[in-house]
Design an enzyme around this catalytic site. Structure first.
Site, mmCIF file in Angstrom:
data_model
loop_
_atom_site.group_PDB
_atom_site.id
_atom_site.type_symbol
_atom_site.label_atom_id
_atom_site.label_comp_id
_atom_site.label_asym_id
_atom_site.label_seq_id
_atom_site.Cartn_x
_atom_site.Cartn_y
_atom_site.Cartn_z
ATOM 1 N N ARG A 100 -8.262 17.613 5.654
ATOM 2 C CA ARG A 100 -9.163 18.187 4.507
ATOM 3 C C ARG A 100 -10.360 18.544 4.883
ATOM 4 O O ARG A 100 -10.916 18.456 5.846
ATOM 5 C CB ARG A 100 -9.317 17.051 3.774
ATOM 6 C CG ARG A 100 -8.249 16.353 2.825
ATOM 7 C CD ARG A 100 -8.350 15.036 2.156
ATOM 8 N NE ARG A 100 -7.857 14.066 2.525
ATOM 9 C CZ ARG A 100 -7.891 12.729 2.604
ATOM 10 N NH1 ARG A 100 -8.570 12.304 1.840
ATOM 11 N NH2 ARG A 100 -7.100 11.735 3.299
ATOM 12 N N ARG A 102 -2.849 -1.991 -3.253
ATOM 13 C CA ARG A 102 -3.995 -1.148 -3.061
ATOM 14 C C ARG A 102 -3.746 0.042 -4.456
ATOM 15 O O ARG A 102 -2.721 0.609 -4.457
ATOM 16 C CB ARG A 102 -3.826 -0.105 -2.065
ATOM 17 C CG ARG A 102 -4.784 0.527 -1.868
ATOM 18 C CD ARG A 102 -4.571 1.525 -0.562
ATOM 19 N NE ARG A 102 -5.575 2.659 -0.412
ATOM 20 C CZ ARG A 102 -5.372 3.777 0.169
ATOM 21 N NH1 ARG A 102 -4.313 3.873 0.741
ATOM 22 N NH2 ARG A 102 -6.389 4.764 0.140
ATOM 23 N N GLU A 119 -8.298 -2.860 6.021
ATOM 24 C CA GLU A 119 -8.018 -2.759 4.707
ATOM 25 C C GLU A 119 -7.008 -3.707 3.975
ATOM 26 O O GLU A 119 -7.405 -4.425 2.982
ATOM 27 C CB GLU A 119 -7.745 -1.426 4.266
ATOM 28 C CG GLU A 119 -9.115 -0.340 4.472
ATOM 29 C CD GLU A 119 -8.691 1.048 4.408
ATOM 30 O OE1 GLU A 119 -8.825 1.400 3.353
ATOM 31 O OE2 GLU A 119 -7.984 1.633 5.470
ATOM 32 N N ASN A 150 0.839 -1.182 0.184
ATOM 33 C CA ASN A 150 0.062 -0.194 0.061
ATOM 34 C C ASN A 150 0.846 1.321 0.065
ATOM 35 O O ASN A 150 1.459 1.602 1.123
ATOM 36 C CB ASN A 150 -0.798 -0.031 1.199
ATOM 37 C CG ASN A 150 -1.765 1.127 1.537
ATOM 38 O OD1 ASN A 150 -1.777 2.223 0.612
ATOM 39 N ND2 ASN A 150 -2.752 1.121 2.407
ATOM 40 N N HIS A 199 -12.034 4.540 -0.054
ATOM 41 C CA HIS A 199 -12.220 3.800 1.228
ATOM 42 C C HIS A 199 -13.081 2.606 0.741
ATOM 43 O O HIS A 199 -13.747 2.042 1.836
ATOM 44 C CB HIS A 199 -13.001 4.274 2.436
ATOM 45 C CG HIS A 199 -11.936 5.460 3.030
ATOM 46 N ND1 HIS A 199 -12.397 6.734 3.521
ATOM 47 C CD2 HIS A 199 -10.494 5.461 3.214
ATOM 48 C CE1 HIS A 199 -11.581 7.439 4.168
ATOM 49 N NE2 HIS A 199 -10.438 6.855 3.778
#
Ligand code: ADP
Length: 396
Positions: free
Chosen positions: A236, A86, A380, A9, A175
């Site tokens: 963010r 990923r 994940e 990832n 996600h």
């Protein structure tokens, strides 16, 4: 030789690796940080070993050093049986995980204009790992794929339709691996199958997003064309008025500056002026630091509004699920959020909520809540490992 699945990832300045055995147990994991920044460091977590890197290490260098360390430790014996990568943006091209070949690499490159900060770095990880293990199947698992089932009414922006037709301007959502994991995990806890489970899944980490999943299918989500839209996040902004661009131009803030501000200087960090870290903010708020209190308030209110909005896309709710560092650990955020949603009949049990304060898993709703509320830890890397094994097995 034991089956192992390597998961790679690559973030913009980080690299996470995980090695799973054939039963999907983690054999080792590692993290390299501050890559390309002159002070790179890497560490194998399960063996608590630092990995030596040159200070200006690239993703490729970090990957090679960490994989060599894993081979030296015998965590990877010979070659892994599959490598899962990923990939952030799969555009409308990828609805599922896919075996990587040259055509797939080209298609991921084509999606890079939609995710210029992510896809190129994901690709550099793919190229470097393929060079190390050229004879094993490499699989791309996309953050966007799970949301490719969004109906048109949820994915279209009210912009000239040609923007969508010509350039693919639409909401994609991210996600996806985490929301998909929430679906399968909560179905299990609810005693249902994923295909008959309808949930609202709130992934609250440094990045935050929420998804409405109806009978196993993602039907709406808060992130859009990019991972900037929607909830308040660590640094963010989430949703803003697009009119802000014009207004800030009159103040001398140009597009590049604003891009930087919206991605790196906003959210919890921007509001509090202190940190993007929710745990620290809650501590500061407890000590009466007003801007931190405000940041937590805005975060929770925005989240509550989105939970309400997601109900518009469901005809039944089997559970509201919290996950991610904040969702799993912050009883305060969950309480403050659900306090806004009394009208919906979602009711927390104060003790259960508090009990599930730290890295926990389970129901946190009151007996008379209209819907179950759960905390479920995300994983994940595990989804990427499972998906990679599924795709690799389908090629045999
Ligand atoms: P990432 O998106 O980088 O994987 P995580 O899912 O690990 O991030 O979430 C990081 C966030 O979780 C941080 O804001 C951190 O402060 C928050 N967090 C972790 N533990 C707690 C806690 N006990 N209370 C409140 N927030 C927490």
């Amino acid at each position: 030789m034991e089956d192992t699945i390597l998961v790679v990832n690559c973030g913009s300045s980080t690299l996470k690796l995980a090695v799973f055995d054939g039963a999907f147990r983690v054999r080792a994991s590692g993290l390299a940080e501050r890559l390309h920044q002159g002070d790179a460091v890497a560490h194998l977590r399960h063996h608590d070993q630092p990995v030596k890197l040159p200070p200006d290490a690239s993703h490729r260098e970090a990957l090679e050093a960490m994989i060599h360390a894993l081979v030296d430790l015998d965590v990877i014996q010979g070659t892994p049986s599959a490598v899962g990568h990923r990939v952030v943006h799969g555009g409308e091209t990828f609805h599922d995980a896919v075996l990587i070949d040259e055509a797939v690499i080209e298609a991921i490159e084509d999606c890079a204009s939609l995710a210029p900060l992510h896809n190129p770095v994901n690709l550099s990880g793919i190229r470097a790992t393929r060079a190390l293990f050229p004879s094993v199947p490499h699989i791309a698992v996309f953050d966007t794929a799970f949301h490719q089932t969004l109906p048109r009414k949820a994915y279209l922006y009210a912009l000239p339709y040609d923007y969508y037709r010509q350039w693919g301007v639409r909401r994609y959502g991210f996600h996806g691996t985490s929301h998909q994991f929430m679906l399968t995990e909560s179905a299990q806890r609810l005693g249902k199958t994923p295909a008959t489970t309808s949930i609202i899944s709130a992934h609250l980490g440094n990045g935050c997003s929420i998804a409405a999943i109806r009978d196993g299918i993602s039907v709406d989500t808060s992130m859009g064309l990019t991972p900037l839209e929607g909830l308040v996040m660590g640094s963010r902004s989430g949703d803003i008025d697009p009119g802000l661009f014009d207004f800030l131009k009159t103040k001398g803030i140009d597009q590049d500056q604003l891009h930087h501000v919206l991605n790196h200087k906003s959210g919890l960090l921007g509001l509090s002026g202190q940190t993007n870290d929710m745990r620290t903010l809650c501590e500061l708020a407890d000590h009466g630091h007003e801007p931190s209190l405000v940041a937590v308030e805005v975060f929770c209110y925005r989240l509550a509004r989105y939970i309400g909005a997601m109900m518009a896309s469901l005809d039944r709710l089997d559970g509201l699920v919290f996950t991610g560092g904040i969702g799993e650990n912050s009883a305060r955020v969950r309480k403050q959020t659900l306090d806004h949603l009394r009208l919906s009949g979602l009711c927390l049990n104060a003790e259960l909520n508090q009990e599930h304060g730290q890295n926990s898993d389970g129901y946190i709703n009151d007996a008379d809540s209209r819907f179950p509320v759960l905390v479920v830890p995300t994983n994940e890397e595990l989804v990427i490992a499972r998906e990679s094994q599924r795709i690799a097995a389908s090629q045999e």
